[in-house]
Scaffold this active site. Structure first.
Site, PDB file in Angstrom:
ATOM      1  N   THR A  10       0.821  -1.217   0.000  1.00 14.69           N
ATOM      2  CA  THR A  10       0.000   0.000   0.000  1.00 14.69           C
ATOM      3  C   THR A  10       0.861   1.277   0.000  1.00 14.69           C
ATOM      4  O   THR A  10       1.879   1.345   0.681  1.00 14.69           O
ATOM      5  CB  THR A  10      -0.935  -0.002   1.228  1.00 14.69           C
ATOM      6  N   GLU A  27      -4.211 -15.433   2.183  1.00 12.80           N
ATOM      7  CA  GLU A  27      -4.303 -14.396   3.216  1.00 12.80           C
ATOM      8  C   GLU A  27      -5.771 -14.152   3.593  1.00 12.80           C
ATOM      9  O   GLU A  27      -6.130 -14.078   4.768  1.00 12.80           O
ATOM     10  CB  GLU A  27      -3.667 -13.101   2.709  1.00 12.80           C
TER      11      GLU A  27
END
Ligand SMILES: Cc1cc2nc3c(=O)[nH]c(=O)nc-3n(C[C@H](O)[C@H](O)[C@H](O)COP(=O)(O)OP(=O)(O)OC[C@H]3O[C@@H](n4cnc5c(N)ncnc54)[C@H](O)[C@@H]3O)c2cc1C
Length: 386
Positions: A124, A244
């Site tokens: 990110t 994940e």
């Protein structure tokens, strides 16, 4: 509270026994101090639980995602927070699937033994958010190294990790056919990098989640730390996301079960107007509904894990599991808080801590709208919106 036919009972029992050594008060004190649960993570690592997904040939236990998910679930169900260490469970998957044999030999046995922590993955960025292909961090090849410049945000557990996977653009956006091409992933040795091009600034946030802003200024990474082929990093990262999501779903199921159990217990014990509050349907029914939704989310988690473990596509199921479980956990959190009345706000009941912790999962690692967008486009075949 008994759940019929729970899968992997022997793993559940062993993880519960370990977690029993780290009761509510332990996590409450760590939360108050904004500390890191070192002793807990150490115990978990020493017992081998965080190496569940590492194949036996590299020193792990070679279990499936289904078993791994139960480990994560039981941590959260016991009142703890697997967010402090879940990266160690799945970040190595990128290395395992796409790393060279030399890289695997170099890192995986240490990760399995716990002498090396690969807790962090830096994707990110502050200016581009979820629009990952627009990221601005660049890695330019100079002889036997890459020189990296850019910025990352919300990068978790960097202060408690030895290694970090970093996604950066190696070919400018203007020069690639598809925007998902031209990005690469690297393994960064954090000890070497911090202070030599990498600056870490912690972000104080709503949860006790160690997360940071990273400033990258001419950071040099040896070319041998490139994972897989240059330019294919985005695809490699995507490959790991389903695992994940299924694991985060399991943590949410654990949270949801914790909230339902606590709410049920309190509703049975607290007497107001001369009767246990749980005798009132206005109190009992929301708890029953939360229970139903958590159990349903748990099944979707196993649907995703089973497909993953058979090597079949599981994008839809992993996304649905993450969404259902995060939502069910958050609804259960609200019900649990409401059931506790004013005492839900008292830190000593742990409800407010778990309430904050579980809220994160409607936003990270992927926000609700982005899951809807995936389902609309890839499952329902609706037109692409961005
Ligand atoms: C505590 C914490 C830990 C984290 N750890 C990590 C980490 O270790 N590594 C890492 O790389 N990242 C990490 N993240 C980042 C996390 O993955 C992102 O915050 C998350 O994916 C959302 O991205 P964003 O914050 O940039 O939101 P944005 O992309 O700015 O989006 C903001 C809101 O707008 C919505 N939105 C955006 N675009 C659209 C659209 N086209 N249609 C509809 N809705 C839209 C989103 O759903 C969201 O609700 C972490 C975040 C937090 C809070």
């Amino acid at each position: 509270m008994q759940h019929k036919a729970e899968r992997h009972p022997e793993i559940r029992e062993a993880v519960r026994a370990l977690c029993a050594g780290f009761p509510d008060a332990y996590f409450r004190e760590i939360d108050e101090a904004r500390g890191y649960p070192e002793a807990f993570v150490d115990a978990l690592t020493k017992a081998g639980w965080l190496a569940a997904l590492i194949p036996q040939e590299y020193g792990g236990s070679g279990l499936g995602l289904s078993e791994a998910s139960v480990i994560m679930e039981e941590i959260n169900r016991s009142g703890g927070n697997a967010g402090a260490c879940h990266g160690q469970m799945y970040n190595m998957g990128t290395l395992l699937r796409h790393g060279s044999e030399a890289q695997k030999q170099k890192y995986l046995p240490g990760i399995a033994a716990g002498s090396l922590r690969l807790q962090s993955m830096a994707v990110t960025e502050p200016t581009t958010g979820t629009d990952t292909t627009q990221l601005k961090t660049t890695a330019v090849r100079k002889a036997d190294r890459y020189v990296v410049n850019g910025q990352k945000v919300w990068i978790s557990r960097v202060q408690h990790s030895d290694l970090m996977i970093l996604l950066a653009r190696t070919t400018p956006l203007a020069e690639v056919k598809r925007k998902s091409e031209g990005m690469s992933i690297f393994i960064v040795d954090l000890e070497q990098a911090i202070g030599h091009g990498l600056t870490v600034r912690p972000i104080r946030n709503m949860v006790n989640h160690e997360t940071n802003e990273l400033f990258i200024d001419n950071l040099e990474i040896p070319a041998e730390n490139l994972i897989g082929e240059e330019g294919r990093g985005f695809k490699y990262i995507l490959d790991g996301l389903n695992a994940e999501r299924a694991l985060i779903a399991a943590e949410c199921v654990g949270d949801g079960r914790w909230f339902v159990e606590r709410a049920t217990r309190y509703a049975g014990e607290r007497v107001v107007f001369g009767r246990p509050i749980g005798k009132n349907q206005g109190v009992a029914f929301p708890i029953a509904e939360a229970y139903i939704e958590v159990e349903a989310a748990s099944l979707m988690r196993f649907a995703a894990c089973d497909l993953f473990d058979r090597g079949e596509p599981c994008g839809a199921e992993a996304n649905m599991a993450k969404h259902l479980a995060a939502k069910a956990a958050w609804e259960a959190a609200n019900v649990c808080l409401q059931t506790h009345g004013g005492f839900g706000f008292a830190a000593e009941y742990d409800v407010e801590r778990k309430f904050r912790e579980t809220r994160l999962y409607l936003v990270a690692p992927i926000s609700t709208n982005l899951i809807f967008s995936y389902m609309a486009e890839h499952v329902l075949g609706l037109p692409r919106s961005f």
